[in-house]
Design a protein around this motif. Structure first.
Motif, PDB file in Angstrom:
ATOM      1  N   GLU A 295      33.558  16.884 -13.004  1.00 33.72           N
ATOM      2  CA  GLU A 295      32.599  17.956 -12.736  1.00 33.72           C
ATOM      3  C   GLU A 295      31.884  17.703 -11.416  1.00 33.72           C
ATOM      4  O   GLU A 295      31.519  16.567 -11.120  1.00 33.72           O
ATOM      5  CB  GLU A 295      31.535  18.015 -13.847  1.00 33.72           C
ATOM      6  CG  GLU A 295      32.038  18.501 -15.181  1.00 33.72           C
ATOM      7  CD  GLU A 295      30.911  18.575 -16.222  1.00 33.72           C
ATOM      8  OE1 GLU A 295      29.765  18.177 -15.893  1.00 33.72           O
ATOM      9  OE2 GLU A 295      31.185  19.021 -17.348  1.00 33.72           O
ATOM     10  N   ALA A 296      31.699  18.765 -10.641  1.00 33.56           N
ATOM     11  CA  ALA A 296      30.826  18.664  -9.476  1.00 33.56           C
ATOM     12  C   ALA A 296      29.434  18.315  -9.999  1.00 33.56           C
ATOM     13  O   ALA A 296      28.956  18.894 -10.967  1.00 33.56           O
ATOM     14  CB  ALA A 296      30.805  19.981  -8.714  1.00 33.56           C
ATOM     15  N   PHE A 297      28.798  17.335  -9.385  1.00 29.02           N
ATOM     16  CA  PHE A 297      27.528  16.816  -9.907  1.00 29.02           C
ATOM     17  C   PHE A 297      26.365  17.688  -9.468  1.00 29.02           C
ATOM     18  O   PHE A 297      26.210  17.988  -8.284  1.00 29.02           O
ATOM     19  CB  PHE A 297      27.319  15.383  -9.411  1.00 29.02           C
ATOM     20  CG  PHE A 297      26.176  14.672 -10.090  1.00 29.02           C
ATOM     21  CD1 PHE A 297      26.346  14.072 -11.321  1.00 29.02           C
ATOM     22  CD2 PHE A 297      24.927  14.612  -9.484  1.00 29.02           C
ATOM     23  CE1 PHE A 297      25.304  13.419 -11.950  1.00 29.02           C
ATOM     24  CE2 PHE A 297      23.869  13.963 -10.104  1.00 29.02           C
ATOM     25  CZ  PHE A 297      24.056  13.361 -11.345  1.00 29.02           C
ATOM     26  N   ASP A 298      25.565  18.105 -10.437  1.00 23.76           N
ATOM     27  CA  ASP A 298      24.369  18.887 -10.150  1.00 23.76           C
ATOM     28  C   ASP A 298      23.174  18.112 -10.699  1.00 23.76           C
ATOM     29  O   ASP A 298      23.017  17.997 -11.913  1.00 23.76           O
ATOM     30  CB  ASP A 298      24.470  20.260 -10.821  1.00 23.76           C
ATOM     31  CG  ASP A 298      23.296  21.170 -10.469  1.00 23.76           C
ATOM     32  OD1 ASP A 298      22.135  20.711 -10.597  1.00 23.76           O
ATOM     33  OD2 ASP A 298      23.531  22.325 -10.080  1.00 23.76           O
ATOM     34  N   PRO A 299      22.324  17.548  -9.817  1.00 23.72           N
ATOM     35  CA  PRO A 299      21.226  16.682 -10.276  1.00 23.72           C
ATOM     36  C   PRO A 299      20.292  17.365 -11.276  1.00 23.72           C
ATOM     37  O   PRO A 299      19.911  16.754 -12.281  1.00 23.72           O
ATOM     38  CB  PRO A 299      20.478  16.335  -8.985  1.00 23.72           C
ATOM     39  CG  PRO A 299      21.474  16.514  -7.891  1.00 23.72           C
ATOM     40  CD  PRO A 299      22.357  17.643  -8.341  1.00 23.72           C
ATOM     41  N   ALA A 300      19.930  18.616 -11.022  1.00 24.65           N
ATOM     42  CA  ALA A 300      18.983  19.299 -11.910  1.00 24.65           C
ATOM     43  C   ALA A 300      19.602  19.511 -13.286  1.00 24.65           C
ATOM     44  O   ALA A 300      18.949  19.314 -14.323  1.00 24.65           O
ATOM     45  CB  ALA A 300      18.560  20.632 -11.302  1.00 24.65           C
ATOM     46  N   ARG A 301      20.866  19.904 -13.318  1.00 21.97           N
ATOM     47  CA  ARG A 301      21.530  20.130 -14.600  1.00 21.97           C
ATOM     48  C   ARG A 301      21.728  18.826 -15.358  1.00 21.97           C
ATOM     49  O   ARG A 301      21.581  18.770 -16.578  1.00 21.97           O
ATOM     50  CB  ARG A 301      22.864  20.843 -14.374  1.00 21.97           C
ATOM     51  CG  ARG A 301      22.678  22.328 -14.107  1.00 21.97           C
ATOM     52  CD  ARG A 301      23.912  22.982 -13.544  1.00 21.97           C
ATOM     53  NE  ARG A 301      25.103  22.743 -14.345  1.00 21.97           N
ATOM     54  CZ  ARG A 301      26.304  23.203 -14.028  1.00 21.97           C
ATOM     55  NH1 ARG A 301      26.461  23.926 -12.928  1.00 21.97           N
ATOM     56  NH2 ARG A 301      27.337  22.957 -14.789  1.00 21.97           N
ATOM     57  N   MET A 302      22.059  17.741 -14.630  1.00 20.09           N
ATOM     58  CA  MET A 302      22.212  16.449 -15.296  1.00 20.09           C
ATOM     59  C   MET A 302      20.876  15.975 -15.855  1.00 20.09           C
ATOM     60  O   MET A 302      20.805  15.440 -16.963  1.00 20.09           O
ATOM     61  CB  MET A 302      22.777  15.407 -14.323  1.00 20.09           C
ATOM     62  CG  MET A 302      23.034  14.050 -14.970  1.00 20.09           C
ATOM     63  SD  MET A 302      24.151  14.099 -16.407  1.00 20.09           S
ATOM     64  CE  MET A 302      25.732  14.313 -15.601  1.00 20.09           C
ATOM     65  N   ALA A 303      19.802  16.207 -15.114  1.00 17.44           N
ATOM     66  CA  ALA A 303      18.467  15.839 -15.612  1.00 17.44           C
ATOM     67  C   ALA A 303      18.156  16.615 -16.886  1.00 17.44           C
ATOM     68  O   ALA A 303      17.586  16.070 -17.841  1.00 17.44           O
ATOM     69  CB  ALA A 303      17.406  16.116 -14.547  1.00 17.44           C
ATOM     70  N   ASN A 304      18.533  17.888 -16.943  1.00 12.10           N
ATOM     71  CA  ASN A 304      18.335  18.692 -18.154  1.00 12.10           C
ATOM     72  C   ASN A 304      19.062  18.087 -19.349  1.00 12.10           C
ATOM     73  O   ASN A 304      18.524  18.001 -20.454  1.00 12.10           O
ATOM     74  CB  ASN A 304      18.838  20.124 -17.944  1.00 12.10           C
ATOM     75  CG  ASN A 304      17.881  20.957 -17.123  1.00 12.10           C
ATOM     76  OD1 ASN A 304      16.745  20.563 -16.891  1.00 12.10           O
ATOM     77  ND2 ASN A 304      18.333  22.103 -16.662  1.00 12.10           N
ATOM     78  N   ARG A 305      20.308  17.658 -19.108  1.00 15.45           N
ATOM     79  CA  ARG A 305      21.098  17.093 -20.206  1.00 15.45           C
ATOM     80  C   ARG A 305      20.498  15.777 -20.682  1.00 15.45           C
ATOM     81  O   ARG A 305      20.438  15.494 -21.881  1.00 15.45           O
ATOM     82  CB  ARG A 305      22.547  16.890 -19.768  1.00 15.45           C
ATOM     83  CG  ARG A 305      23.295  18.200 -19.630  1.00 15.45           C
ATOM     84  CD  ARG A 305      24.685  18.030 -19.064  1.00 15.45           C
ATOM     85  NE  ARG A 305      25.617  17.513 -20.042  1.00 15.45           N
ATOM     86  CZ  ARG A 305      26.935  17.445 -19.836  1.00 15.45           C
ATOM     87  NH1 ARG A 305      27.439  17.870 -18.689  1.00 15.45           N
ATOM     88  NH2 ARG A 305      27.735  16.967 -20.750  1.00 15.45           N
ATOM     89  N   VAL A 306      20.053  14.949 -19.738  1.00 17.52           N
ATOM     90  CA  VAL A 306      19.446  13.667 -20.078  1.00 17.52           C
ATOM     91  C   VAL A 306      18.210  13.873 -20.947  1.00 17.52           C
ATOM     92  O   VAL A 306      17.953  13.141 -21.894  1.00 17.52           O
ATOM     93  CB  VAL A 306      19.068  12.883 -18.797  1.00 17.52           C
ATOM     94  CG1 VAL A 306      18.174  11.692 -19.126  1.00 17.52           C
ATOM     95  CG2 VAL A 306      20.327  12.393 -18.086  1.00 17.52           C
ATOM     96  N   LEU A 307      17.429  14.904 -20.632  1.00 18.04           N
ATOM     97  CA  LEU A 307      16.164  15.129 -21.324  1.00 18.04           C
ATOM     98  C   LEU A 307      16.301  16.025 -22.554  1.00 18.04           C
ATOM     99  O   LEU A 307      15.320  16.505 -23.098  1.00 18.04           O
ATOM    100  CB  LEU A 307      15.144  15.735 -20.350  1.00 18.04           C
ATOM    101  CG  LEU A 307      14.809  14.828 -19.158  1.00 18.04           C
ATOM    102  CD1 LEU A 307      13.866  15.518 -18.210  1.00 18.04           C
ATOM    103  CD2 LEU A 307      14.217  13.518 -19.632  1.00 18.04           C
ATOM    104  N   GLY A 308      17.561  16.267 -22.981  1.00 18.63           N
ATOM    105  CA  GLY A 308      17.764  17.035 -24.204  1.00 18.63           C
ATOM    106  C   GLY A 308      17.590  18.521 -24.040  1.00 18.63           C
ATOM    107  O   GLY A 308      17.428  19.248 -25.009  1.00 18.63           O
TER     108      GLY A 308
END
Length: 455
Positions: free
Chosen positions: A287-300
């Motif tokens: 997947e192309a990395f999207d910092p904001a979306r990854m942060a969303n996933r990390v934080l549930g």
């Protein structure tokens, strides 16, 4: 990834209630939980300290709007800072690959042995071919690892990319230059050069890869790192960053790691953006990395955008529209429709992939189900439907005792399995009626009853 942080934050959000402003006192416990979760996730201590300091600075004095609790307001600050830590502060262009050179654009892949570098070359080739419509050539400059060249040839073929042959007797610089010449003559848009990994960092390896870099002058030099390395990823990142002008990072095996601290540490240590994340072993698992979306996933908070993209790629839009129109007009949802829905689910990566991208409250609705078991159940259900006659699929109410025995024998299952599948089909029928009124929670509640372990 960082599941522990998600759980800790959810717990503290519930306890922080009723205050109008974030203060040092009411955020202290939550910041302590965040700090512990990051350290347990193997995030480097300097990165943790800087992160906590920034969150504290941004949170102090922030007003809590009426629709939020203080805990939710603080999670918002944590989300923004985590996105920044993973590269959002560099801007959206930073995570994109650059093709701004006379074709072919050269991408050099660097990293230790065993991090999934060669497989990542195949995944990247597939991504560039399908998403960016590029003509891709791959080449292996790994003359040390047995079968490295053959492995790249195989994955390149699977990805639909061209492959430039090399042999263990060739010198890495000569291999790279010959591939570049071939790519120019055959009008390739992109050349991806796979380099040798080692079991550890050594000076000769660094000199060799620096020589390859100097000879072909790549526009992108990507450092491939295993997300499961933890603290070791930091030392490796430093060594490669000192030896090469890295332009970005590719994180592999994010799907297999509940800690995932490398995602935060490597970005902090190198200052380079994370450009891609390997999220499964399949060739389309990049997947192309999207910092904001990854942060969303990390934080549930889930990654609904990724879910939508999976749906766009996996779902037959016409079939979905036809089914929606059929249900809306009062048409009966039959076994053919049921089988088509199961097929769409499989195309989207199965139950585990779908649930993983949903926000925490929807994941809780899944009730801690065994998703591998759920996927096996889906395959079994498809087998049972395949054992039915066309008339039985169109009119499931025809299926009585003798037909059930015949269907069970044809699918190689017990009659009880057929009964269970028919019950699940009826639940899906009910769900389709409810969905005509809308509502994701309705769907999740219906799915709870459908899959084993989700009751």
């Amino acid at each position: 990834m960082l599941d522990n942080l998600t759980q800790r934050l959810a717990k503290v959000v519930k306890t922080m209630r009723g205050e109008a402003r974030l203060t040092e006192a009411n955020t202290a416990e939550m910041l302590r939980e965040v700090r512990m979760a990051l350290l347990e996730a193997d995030v480097a201590l300097p990165a943790v300290r800087e992160f906590i300091a920034k969150v504290k600075e941004k949170a102090m004095g922030e007003e809590v709007i009426s629709s939020l609790t203080p805990g939710q307001a603080l999670v918002g600050v944590v989300q923004r800072e985590m996105a920044a830590l993973m590269g959002a502060d560099l801007g959206p262009e930073a995570t994109q690959l650059s093709f701004a050179q006379q074709p072919p654009a050269i991408i050099l892949m660097a990293g230790l042995q065993g991090v999934g570098k060669t497989t990542t070359v195949g995944k990247l080739a597939k991504y560039l071919k399908e998403e960016k419509k590029k003509k891709v050539l791959t080449v292996s400059a790994d003359v040390y690892r047995p079968a490295a060249i053959a492995q790249l040839k195989t994955v390149s073929g699977q990805a639909g990319a061209d492959f430039f042959p090399s042999t263990p007797q060739d010198k890495p610089v000569d291999i790279a230059l010959a591939a570049l010449d071939w790519a120019k003559k055959h009008y390739h848009d992109v050349l991806i050069v796979d380099t040798a990994g080692r079991l550890g960092i050594d000076e000769e390896m660094m000199k060799e890869i620096a020589a390859v870099h100097g000879a072909i002058k790549p526009i992108e030099t990507l450092f491939v790192v295993d997300a499961m390395l933890g603290q070791d990823a930091i030392n490796t990142a430093k060594a490669f960053n000192d030896a090469l002008p890295l332009t970005g990072i590719v994180l592999t095996k994010l799907d297999g790691d509940s800690r995932g601290g490398a995602a935060l540490s490597v970005r902090h240590v190198t200052g380079k953006p994370i450009k891609f994340a390997g999220v499964s072993e399949k060739l389309d698992g990049l997947e192309a990395f999207d910092p904001a979306r990854m942060a969303n996933r990390v934080l549930g908070m889930g990654d609904i955008l990724a879910l939508v993209e999976e749906a766009r790629k996996g779902v037959d839009a016409k079939a979905a529209a036809d089914l929606a129109a059929k249900v809306k007009s009062g048409g009966k949802f039959d076994m053919n429709d049921f089988k088509a829905q199961l097929g769409q689910m499989k195309k989207m990566g199965g139950m585990a992939s779908l649930v993983d991208k949903l926000p925490a409250q929807f994941q809780q609705a899944a009730g801690g189900a065994n998703m591998d078991q759920a996927d096996k159940q889906v395959r079994r259900m498809v087998g049972i439907i395949d054992s039915m006659t066309p008339a039985e699929r169109a009119k499931p109410e025809l299926i009585k005792a003798t037909r059930k025995r015949r269907i069970a024998a044809g699918a190689g299952v017990q009659v009880q399995e057929v009964n269970r599948m028919l019950n699940q089909f009826e639940q899906m029928q009910t769900m389709m009626k409810k969905l005509s009124g809308g509502g994701m929670m309705k769907m999740m509640r219906a799915m709870k009853g459908m899959m084993p372990g989700m009751r």
